[in-house]
Design a protein around this motif. Sequence first.
Motif, short mmCIF file in Angstrom:
data_model
loop_
_atom_site.label_atom_id
_atom_site.label_comp_id
_atom_site.label_asym_id
_atom_site.label_seq_id
_atom_site.Cartn_x
_atom_site.Cartn_y
_atom_site.Cartn_z
N MET A 226 -39.74 -81.87 14.58
CA MET A 226 -39.54 -81.89 13.13
C MET A 226 -40.76 -82.46 12.42
SD MET A 226 -36.79 -80.51 12.08
CE MET A 226 -36.44 -81.20 10.50
N GLU A 227 -41.34 -83.53 12.96
CA GLU A 227 -42.54 -84.10 12.34
C GLU A 227 -43.71 -83.11 12.37
OE1 GLU A 227 -43.25 -87.75 14.38
OE2 GLU A 227 -41.73 -88.84 13.23
N THR A 228 -43.85 -82.38 13.47
CA THR A 228 -44.91 -81.37 13.57
C THR A 228 -44.66 -80.24 12.58
OG1 THR A 228 -45.15 -81.91 15.90
CG2 THR A 228 -46.11 -79.84 15.15
N LEU A 229 -43.42 -79.81 12.46
CA LEU A 229 -43.08 -78.74 11.52
C LEU A 229 -43.33 -79.16 10.08
CD1 LEU A 229 -41.85 -75.91 11.24
CD2 LEU A 229 -39.61 -77.00 11.11
N ILE A 230 -42.96 -80.37 9.74
CA ILE A 230 -43.18 -80.88 8.38
C ILE A 230 -44.68 -81.01 8.11
CG2 ILE A 230 -42.89 -82.91 6.89
CD1 ILE A 230 -40.10 -83.24 8.19
N SER A 231 -45.45 -81.45 9.10
CA SER A 231 -46.91 -81.56 8.93
C SER A 231 -47.54 -80.18 8.72
CB SER A 231 -47.54 -82.24 10.13
OG SER A 231 -47.08 -83.55 10.25
N GLY A 232 -47.10 -79.19 9.48
CA GLY A 232 -47.61 -77.84 9.33
C GLY A 232 -47.29 -77.25 7.97
N ILE A 233 -46.05 -77.43 7.52
CA ILE A 233 -45.65 -76.95 6.19
C ILE A 233 -46.45 -77.67 5.11
CG2 ILE A 233 -43.73 -76.87 4.55
CD1 ILE A 233 -43.41 -74.83 6.74
N ASN A 234 -46.71 -78.95 5.31
CA ASN A 234 -47.49 -79.74 4.35
C ASN A 234 -48.92 -79.21 4.25
OD1 ASN A 234 -47.56 -81.75 2.48
ND2 ASN A 234 -47.95 -83.38 3.95
N LEU B 26 -49.95 -76.11 4.98
CA LEU B 26 -49.89 -74.81 4.33
C LEU B 26 -49.68 -74.95 2.82
CD1 LEU B 26 -47.78 -72.74 6.87
CD2 LEU B 26 -50.22 -72.54 6.38
N PHE B 27 -48.86 -75.91 2.41
CA PHE B 27 -48.63 -76.15 0.98
C PHE B 27 -49.92 -76.56 0.28
CE2 PHE B 27 -47.91 -79.62 -2.12
CZ PHE B 27 -47.49 -78.83 -3.18
N PHE B 28 -50.66 -77.48 0.87
CA PHE B 28 -51.88 -77.93 0.22
C PHE B 28 -52.97 -76.86 0.21
CE2 PHE B 28 -50.16 -82.27 0.83
CZ PHE B 28 -50.18 -82.64 -0.50
N LEU B 29 -53.01 -76.01 1.24
CA LEU B 29 -53.97 -74.90 1.23
C LEU B 29 -53.61 -73.89 0.13
CD1 LEU B 29 -54.56 -74.22 5.02
CD2 LEU B 29 -56.18 -75.14 3.36
N VAL C 126 -42.88 -72.03 -2.62
CA VAL C 126 -41.95 -71.86 -1.49
C VAL C 126 -42.19 -72.92 -0.42
CG1 VAL C 126 -41.34 -70.31 0.40
CG2 VAL C 126 -41.59 -69.40 -1.90
N MET C 127 -43.46 -73.18 -0.09
CA MET C 127 -43.76 -74.21 0.91
C MET C 127 -43.31 -75.59 0.44
SD MET C 127 -44.97 -72.94 3.58
CE MET C 127 -45.28 -71.25 3.93
N TYR C 128 -43.45 -75.86 -0.85
CA TYR C 128 -43.01 -77.14 -1.39
C TYR C 128 -41.49 -77.28 -1.27
CZ TYR C 128 -42.39 -81.06 -4.56
OH TYR C 128 -42.04 -82.26 -5.10
N LEU C 129 -40.77 -76.22 -1.59
CA LEU C 129 -39.31 -76.28 -1.49
C LEU C 129 -38.84 -76.40 -0.04
CD1 LEU C 129 -38.33 -73.65 -4.20
CD2 LEU C 129 -38.23 -76.15 -4.37
N VAL C 130 -39.53 -75.71 0.86
CA VAL C 130 -39.19 -75.83 2.28
C VAL C 130 -39.47 -77.24 2.78
CG1 VAL C 130 -39.86 -75.06 4.60
CG2 VAL C 130 -39.46 -73.38 2.80
N LYS C 131 -40.59 -77.80 2.32
CA LYS C 131 -40.92 -79.17 2.71
C LYS C 131 -39.87 -80.16 2.21
CE LYS C 131 -44.03 -81.71 0.64
NZ LYS C 131 -45.23 -82.40 0.16
N LEU C 132 -39.42 -79.98 0.97
CA LEU C 132 -38.38 -80.86 0.44
C LEU C 132 -37.08 -80.72 1.23
CD1 LEU C 132 -38.73 -80.60 -3.44
CD2 LEU C 132 -39.31 -82.52 -1.98
N ALA C 133 -36.73 -79.49 1.59
CA ALA C 133 -35.49 -79.27 2.34
C ALA C 133 -35.58 -79.90 3.73
CB ALA C 133 -35.21 -77.78 2.46
N LEU C 134 -36.73 -79.75 4.40
CA LEU C 134 -36.88 -80.33 5.74
C LEU C 134 -36.90 -81.85 5.72
CD1 LEU C 134 -39.45 -77.93 7.42
CD2 LEU C 134 -37.03 -78.18 7.95
#
Length: 71
Positions: free
Chosen positions: A9-17, A19-22, A59-67
């Motif tokens: 989960m931490e790795t997934l959240i870091s990856g989404i984070n 992608l969001f910043f890019l 979308v990445m921000y909303l996914v990050k918030l949900a995770l």
Amino acid sequence: MSLFCIQVMETLISGINILFFLALLGTILGLIRPVIVLWFMHRFNRLSVIKYYGVPAIVMYLVKLALVHLF
């Protein structure tokens, strides 16, 4: 939860984070000068920047918030 699930989960959240910043960086740069991020298209306009970079950023921000909320 097991340690493995927490690390996944931490790795997934870091990856989404990342992608969001890019996508956010692409949106900001594209709103300033669209040709920088839309070099692969024939037409460079700010609406295309929002379509190709702004929507994925939201979308990445909303996914990050949900995770983060589930974690």
